[in-house]
Design a protein around this motif. Structure first.
Motif: not given
Length: 230
Positions: A170-172, A185-191, A206-210, A57-63
């Motif tokens: 990861h947590k949020i 979600f995608n921004l957090l996943s990329k971070t 920059t990603m965190a600010e976005s 069970i994971t929150a990781a993105s599908s890529n």
């Protein structure tokens, strides 16, 4: 009957005493992670997939590269959040052998059809059974916990505590996916991926600010929805 372990080591200790038909393994836990725990169960404890399938069970993105999970002895993957149908499908396939030679991949099945990228509450309403009080409580909780998480993430970025940044991101992530806030979600996943893959951390700020700016958009949409519910 089921047992709950709060860490990989506790799961291993339980398995030394009891046998189970199926194991759900969280990716990130205190101490050793889900992959290392599963590898130990397979290699050291000699508990095979036929004896006890393990579903990650994971929150990781599908890529992500799911093939490496198969090598560690995992038999299936469920991406958080998942629907009842996805859970049932994973269990039946793990135990019934519908896909015995391949990984049970549910990560590309979206529980939120019609996702606009900003907010889609279809899945939340499905889980609530039409209980608007529950929906409102979850929305208010999301604003509170995600807002706090992003504040913690910002502080960690300022201090360049990259491990903490990745852990917080990861947590949020799962609540964002659960509410159809796919852009957030995608921004957090990329971070998280940028840090985990040891890539250049210059872009993390920059990603965190976005992400924080995107959260502001999500908040406005949620508040508009709550107003309409009143």
């Amino acid at each position: 009957d089921c047992r709950l372990a709060v860490s990989g080591m506790e799961a291993i200790e339980i398995l030394k005493q009891e046998k189970f038909d199926l194991l759900f393994m969280d990716m990130r836990m205190p101490g050793i992670d889900g992959l290392k725990t599963t590898k130990f169960i397979r290699d050291e404890m000699k508990i095979s997939s036929s004896e006890m399938p393990v579903i990650l069970i994971t929150a990781a993105s599908s890529n992500e590269d799911w093939q490496k999970y198969r090598k560690e002895g995992l038999d299936g993957i469920l991406q958080k959040p998942f629907t009842e149908e996805q859970l049932l499908s994973a269990v039946l396939e793990a135990k019934g052998g519908k896909n015995p030679s391949g990984l049970i991949d549910t990560v590309n099945s979206s529980p939120m059809p019609g996702d606009t990228g900003k907010l889609d509450l279809q899945n939340l309403y499905h889980l609530s059974g039409g209980d608007e009080k529950f929906v409102k409580q979850m929305l208010v909780s999301f604003i509170d916990t995600t807002g706090k998480g992003l504040n913690d993430l910002k502080e960690a970025v300022i201090k360049k505590q990259w491990g903490s940044v990745a852990d917080i991101a990861h947590k949020i992530q799962p609540p964002c996916r659960h509410l159809g806030a796919t852009d957030l979600f995608n921004l957090l996943s990329k971070t998280e991926r940028t840090i985990r893959n040891n890539e250049n951390t210059d872009s993390v700020e920059t990603m965190a600010e976005s992400a924080i700016a995107e959260f502001g958009i999500v908040i406005r949409l949620i508040n508009d929805h709550i107003t309409k519910m009143s």
